[in-house]
Design a protein around this motif. Structure first.
Motif, PDB file in Angstrom:
ATOM      1  N   ALA A  39      37.119  34.142  38.350  1.00 51.20           N
ATOM      2  CA  ALA A  39      37.508  35.205  39.281  1.00 51.20           C
ATOM      3  C   ALA A  39      36.834  34.991  40.633  1.00 51.20           C
ATOM      4  CB  ALA A  39      37.127  36.567  38.710  1.00 51.20           C
ATOM      5  N   LEU A  42      38.640  32.361  42.590  1.00 48.81           N
ATOM      6  CA  LEU A  42      39.891  32.855  43.163  1.00 48.81           C
ATOM      7  C   LEU A  42      39.626  33.673  44.435  1.00 48.81           C
ATOM      8  CD1 LEU A  42      42.928  32.852  42.589  1.00 48.81           C
ATOM      9  CD2 LEU A  42      42.625  35.169  41.701  1.00 48.81           C
ATOM     10  N   PHE A 207      40.459  33.322  34.777  1.00 48.62           N
ATOM     11  CA  PHE A 207      40.264  34.513  35.596  1.00 48.62           C
ATOM     12  C   PHE A 207      39.634  35.639  34.785  1.00 48.62           C
ATOM     13  CE2 PHE A 207      41.813  38.396  37.600  1.00 48.62           C
ATOM     14  CZ  PHE A 207      41.371  38.186  38.884  1.00 48.62           C
TER      15      PHE A 207
END
Ligand code: PFF
Length: 439
Positions: A39, A42, A207
């Motif tokens: 995460a 990202l 993620f």
């Protein structure tokens, strides 16, 4: 006054040389480790795309318009726009941030330098995680040794900056950068063949939102600025030496992509190695690169050679970035006509060197300099640059400097720089700092 890059590619390589550094190879893997992986990566990529690259274009544009050091370029564009002189503060804050970053950057670069020798001498042959950890703590406890390598690195940086734009900085671009790309690819191959590549991939790209905190978001944003050398005038200074008719848009997108690719490749080389070695964890902190990798290299065939090569790579990457930390201040001193280039380089390197000595002796200084610059000063600098270019410079000037007459992407870029980048940076700064200090 300072010289111009030989061509567009020299600019691209020099700017990439500034961008690719300890941020990519040392910092990105360990903050990704500390913030849980996927995460975080990202959010970081999003920050690069919607804040980093657009703001980088804005910063280069100011440099190219002013054609001087960040302080004097800001003075020029501020006058041109008929604004209050306080906007020149962006340039001042940048020069200061550059010296502050250099003060801890050269210490870490010194560690990498010293590891070239320890790895080359076979000190890591057969070590396990515990022994490698002890060797790294040993270095941290040995101030004289750190001081020695910190000083060598400062002198190396001084030599390039003093040699000037064409002979110094341009040479870095043409010689060091190709070397860096080749070595990185070799190491990626090593990670794929010898490490646990699948585990590395999962860690970097799965993620997991629950692992991400507001602090993590602020760190990701700060890192987007740090890794692209943004918000402090380094890229503005490099933009000032750009040839007239090079397209800012395409050039900067190339630099942004190269920097991101290098960070991801470094992650894809390092994490498989970490996961492939029993007893190592990715949340290791700043020691990740200096503990986990030596273990891997110490236990593989040819590890002595590859390990030495790796730390050579890290040192070279740090070297070409450090140059750009000092350049904004040096350019400004040269313009003041009170100092020669050599004199200016000596004065500023000395300042940063002293800061480095302080960070060797107190880890508080080290952490504070890192946090203050990457999580506050660089995002603030970027915020003001976006507001300046998006709202205060005349549109006609912005358009002509971008060389983007009638280009459809121009309007999209301007929209991002006006609304998206400043709002995002302001939000993340306010929430992130609130959570950090009050929550
Ligand atoms: N971008 C460099 C890195 O990622 O290591 C660090 C850096 C260099 C930050 C120059 C800021 C700067 F002006």
């Amino acid at each position: 006054m300072h010289g111009v890059w030989a061509n567009r590619w020299t600019f691209i390589l020099a700017a990439t040389g500034s961008a690719v550094g300890l941020g990519n190879i040392w910092k990105f893997p360990y903050i990704t480790g500390e913030n849980g992986g996927g995460a975080f990566v990202l959010v970081y990529l999003l920050c690069i795309a919607v804040v980093g690259i657009p703001v980088m274009m804005a910063e280069v544009l100011i440099g190219r318009r002013g054609r001087m050091s960040p302080i004097n370029s800001m003075r020029y564009v501020t006058r041109e726009a008929g604004l209050h002189g306080a906007w020149t503060g962006i340039g001042w804050m940048g020069v200061l941030a550059g010296l502050m970053i250099m003060a801890f950057y050269s210490v870490v670069a010194g560690w990498a330098l010293s590891y070239i020798f320890s790895t080359g001498a076979g000190m890591f042959a057969g070590v396990d995680g515990e022994n490698a950890g002890a060797l790294f703590s040993g270095l941290l406890g040995n101030s004289e040794k750190q001081l020695f390598f910190h000083s060598i690195f400062s002198l190396m940086t001084l030599a390039i900056v003093a040699a000037g734009v064409t002979r110094g900085l341009g040479m870095v671009a043409r010689v060091l950068m190709p070397f860096l790309f080749v070595v990185l690819i070799i190491l990626l191959g090593y990670g794929i063949v010898k490490g646990d590549f699948v585990a590395g991939l999962h860690f970097l790209f799965d993620f997991k939102l629950d692992k991400l905190s507001w602090d993590g978001v602020l760190i990701a944003l700060g890192h987007a600025f740090f890794t692209l050398s943004l918000g402090m005038g380094a890229i503005m200074a490099y933009g000032a030496y750009m040839p007239d008719h090079a397209s800012v848009g395409r050039t900067i997108i190339t630099v942004g992509i190269l920097d991101t690719v290098v960070a991801l490749i470094a992650g894809l080389a390092i994490f498989p190695i970490v996961f492939g070695s029993p007893g190592l964890v990715p949340g290791e902190g700043p020691g990740l690169m200096f503990v986990s990798l030596p273990v891997a290299f110490g236990n593989m065939a040819g590890g002595q050679l590859f390990g030495t090569l790796f730390f050579l790579l890290v040192s070279v990457a740090a070297w070409s970035s450090a140059v750009s930390l000092i350049e904004p201040g040096v350019a400004w001193l040269v313009e003041s006509k009170k100092f020669s280039r050599v004199g200016s380089s000596i004065v500023l390197t000395l300042f940063a060197w002293l800061g480095g000595v302080a960070s060797i002796y107190t880890s508080f200084m080290f952490d504070t300099l890192d946090m203050l610059t990457s999580q506050i000063m660089l995002p603030l600098g970027g915020l003001f640059i976006a507001i300046f270019v998006g709202w205060l410079m005349r549109r006609a000037i912005v358009c002509s400097e971008m060389d983007a007459e009638g280009h459809p992407l121009f309007d999209i870029w301007l929209f991002i720089v006006r609304y998206i980048s400043p709002i995002l940076v302001a939000l993340v700064l306010v929430f992130g700092l609130y959570k950090k200090f009050a929550g």
